[in-house]
Design a protein around this motif. Structure first.
Motif, PDB file in Angstrom:
ATOM      1  N   ASP A   1      -4.259  -0.615 -10.198  1.00 57.89           N
ATOM      2  CA  ASP A   1      -3.308   0.474 -10.023  1.00 57.89           C
ATOM      3  C   ASP A   1      -2.063  -0.037  -9.313  1.00 57.89           C
ATOM      4  O   ASP A   1      -1.971  -1.206  -8.928  1.00 57.89           O
ATOM      5  CB  ASP A   1      -3.942   1.643  -9.269  1.00 57.89           C
ATOM      6  CG  ASP A   1      -4.432   1.266  -7.873  1.00 57.89           C
ATOM      7  OD1 ASP A   1      -3.896   0.305  -7.278  1.00 57.89           O
ATOM      8  OD2 ASP A   1      -5.355   1.932  -7.365  1.00 57.89           O
ATOM      9  N   ASN A   2      -1.091   0.844  -9.129  1.00 54.39           N
ATOM     10  CA  ASN A   2       0.190   0.424  -8.540  1.00 54.39           C
ATOM     11  C   ASN A   2       0.037  -0.133  -7.136  1.00 54.39           C
ATOM     12  O   ASN A   2       0.714  -1.097  -6.758  1.00 54.39           O
ATOM     13  CB  ASN A   2       1.165   1.600  -8.535  1.00 54.39           C
ATOM     14  CG  ASN A   2       1.727   1.899  -9.910  1.00 54.39           C
ATOM     15  OD1 ASN A   2       1.308   1.310 -10.900  1.00 54.39           O
ATOM     16  ND2 ASN A   2       2.667   2.832  -9.982  1.00 54.39           N
ATOM     17  N   ASP A   3      -0.827   0.477  -6.325  1.00 53.52           N
ATOM     18  CA  ASP A   3      -1.018  -0.010  -4.959  1.00 53.52           C
ATOM     19  C   ASP A   3      -1.553  -1.438  -4.946  1.00 53.52           C
ATOM     20  O   ASP A   3      -1.117  -2.273  -4.142  1.00 53.52           O
ATOM     21  CB  ASP A   3      -1.982   0.913  -4.195  1.00 53.52           C
ATOM     22  CG  ASP A   3      -1.359   2.255  -3.878  1.00 53.52           C
ATOM     23  OD1 ASP A   3      -0.117   2.361  -3.899  1.00 53.52           O
ATOM     24  OD2 ASP A   3      -2.110   3.213  -3.606  1.00 53.52           O
ATOM     25  N   GLN A   4      -2.496  -1.732  -5.840  1.00 50.50           N
ATOM     26  CA  GLN A   4      -3.052  -3.076  -5.916  1.00 50.50           C
ATOM     27  C   GLN A   4      -2.006  -4.077  -6.387  1.00 50.50           C
ATOM     28  O   GLN A   4      -1.965  -5.217  -5.921  1.00 50.50           O
ATOM     29  CB  GLN A   4      -4.262  -3.089  -6.855  1.00 50.50           C
ATOM     30  CG  GLN A   4      -5.456  -2.321  -6.322  1.00 50.50           C
ATOM     31  CD  GLN A   4      -6.556  -2.160  -7.358  1.00 50.50           C
ATOM     32  OE1 GLN A   4      -6.297  -1.792  -8.508  1.00 50.50           O
ATOM     33  NE2 GLN A   4      -7.788  -2.432  -6.964  1.00 50.50           N
TER      34      GLN A   4
ATOM     35  N   GLN B   1       8.133   1.493  -4.841  1.00 42.95           N
ATOM     36  CA  GLN B   1       9.205   1.945  -5.733  1.00 42.95           C
ATOM     37  C   GLN B   1       9.540   0.878  -6.768  1.00 42.95           C
ATOM     38  O   GLN B   1       9.772   1.183  -7.949  1.00 42.95           O
ATOM     39  CB  GLN B   1      10.455   2.303  -4.935  1.00 42.95           C
ATOM     40  CG  GLN B   1      11.576   2.912  -5.778  1.00 42.95           C
ATOM     41  CD  GLN B   1      11.153   4.192  -6.474  1.00 42.95           C
ATOM     42  OE1 GLN B   1      10.617   5.103  -5.851  1.00 42.95           O
ATOM     43  NE2 GLN B   1      11.374   4.280  -7.782  1.00 42.95           N
ATOM     44  N   THR B   2       9.543  -0.384  -6.335  1.00 40.68           N
ATOM     45  CA  THR B   2       9.824  -1.479  -7.271  1.00 40.68           C
ATOM     46  C   THR B   2       8.773  -1.547  -8.364  1.00 40.68           C
ATOM     47  O   THR B   2       9.092  -1.705  -9.544  1.00 40.68           O
ATOM     48  CB  THR B   2       9.873  -2.827  -6.521  1.00 40.68           C
ATOM     49  OG1 THR B   2      10.953  -2.804  -5.590  1.00 40.68           O
ATOM     50  CG2 THR B   2      10.079  -3.980  -7.490  1.00 40.68           C
ATOM     51  N   VAL B   3       7.508  -1.407  -7.961  1.00 37.21           N
ATOM     52  CA  VAL B   3       6.424  -1.452  -8.953  1.00 37.21           C
ATOM     53  C   VAL B   3       6.542  -0.279  -9.919  1.00 37.21           C
ATOM     54  O   VAL B   3       6.398  -0.445 -11.135  1.00 37.21           O
ATOM     55  CB  VAL B   3       5.048  -1.455  -8.262  1.00 37.21           C
ATOM     56  CG1 VAL B   3       3.931  -1.267  -9.291  1.00 37.21           C
ATOM     57  CG2 VAL B   3       4.838  -2.758  -7.504  1.00 37.21           C
ATOM     58  N   ARG B   4       6.809   0.913  -9.395  1.00 43.34           N
ATOM     59  CA  ARG B   4       6.951   2.079 -10.273  1.00 43.34           C
ATOM     60  C   ARG B   4       8.072   1.860 -11.288  1.00 43.34           C
ATOM     61  O   ARG B   4       7.930   2.182 -12.482  1.00 43.34           O
ATOM     62  CB  ARG B   4       7.218   3.339  -9.447  1.00 43.34           C
ATOM     63  CG  ARG B   4       5.990   3.910  -8.751  1.00 43.34           C
ATOM     64  CD  ARG B   4       6.254   5.332  -8.260  1.00 43.34           C
ATOM     65  NE  ARG B   4       7.255   5.361  -7.209  1.00 43.34           N
ATOM     66  CZ  ARG B   4       6.984   5.251  -5.918  1.00 43.34           C
ATOM     67  NH1 ARG B   4       5.728   5.091  -5.515  1.00 43.34           N
ATOM     68  NH2 ARG B   4       7.950   5.303  -5.014  1.00 43.34           N
TER      69      ARG B   4
END
Length: 224
Positions: free
Chosen positions: A181-184, A194-197
């Motif tokens: 997921d995004n957190d990982q 925000q960068t990952v999103r």
């Protein structure tokens, strides 16, 4: 006026498991109705043609006709029926075959009953359901044991869409395909949320996909 219930077909050669699941759904999922239990793929095909359930929970290994064969036949006859594989087996060949034949998800039987109910409702809303451990295993050999094939010349020649991604986007693509997921991803790549999103949104746009399941499907093509 009472809301229409989801019609479910349970397909499993272990009758006790199917009946226990039926009882739980009856007691805790008022928006669902088990309309039948089949003990093999052939029975499932016959019922799907006659009863037209909304969703089928399908075991993989069964006598007469296995679950993967049944998925293929049912999707040919009734393409609108959604099928979740519910199995004790997470072997690569079973997962890939089931998904390629038209299954809309693959969950392991150790899932909690409440999580299963949530997954059925989510599937009905259009969200593909796949166990995180299954998703990770699908591409583990591709991205861990074989390093990252996204940078290989052969892969990039065979799949031109890889060149639309930057080096960082290919890294994120690989992690998405592993079920992270995004957190990982933030932790693995030391990036801000925000960068990952933003990067994930860009990847979806470039590859014209709408969710992680389609990312996994693209990743599987790399391995095949």
């Amino acid at each position: 006026m009472e809301a229409k219930k989801l019609k479910l077909l349970l397909v499993d050669d272990q009758r006790m498991f199917a009946e226990s699941l039926e009882t739980f759904l009856k007691n805790y999922a008022q928006d669902m109705e088990v309309v039948g239990i089949a003990s093999n793929g052939k029975e499932a095909c016959d019922f799907a043609l006659a009863g037209k359930p909304d969703i089928i929970l399908m075991d993989v290994r069964m006598p007469v006709m296995n679950g993967v064969e049944a998925v293929e036949k049912i999707k040919q006859m009734q393409p609108n029926i959604k099928i979740i594989m519910l199995s004790t087996y997470d072997e690569d060949e079973f997962v890939r075959s089931a998904l390629s034949k038209g299954a809309s998800g693959y969950l392991l039987k150790d899932i909690s009953p409440t999580e299963l109910i949530f997954s059925i409702r989510a599937l009905n809303s259009g969200m593909i359901q796949i166990s995180p451990t299954v998703a990770q295993k699908l591409i583990q050999q591709t991205y861990v044991e074989n390093k990252n094939p996204l940078d290989g010349k052969e892969a990039r020649e065979a799949f031109p869409w890889l060149d639309t991604l930057t080096a960082r986007e290919r890294e994120i693509f690989a992690l998405l395909a592993m079920g992270k997921d995004n957190d990982q991803i933030c932790q693995d790549l030391n990036l801000s949320p925000q960068t990952v999103r933003n990067r994930v949104s860009t990847i979806y746009s470039k590859l014209e996909v709408k969710d992680r399941f389609e990312i996994i499907q693209l990743a599987n093509r790399l391995k095949n």
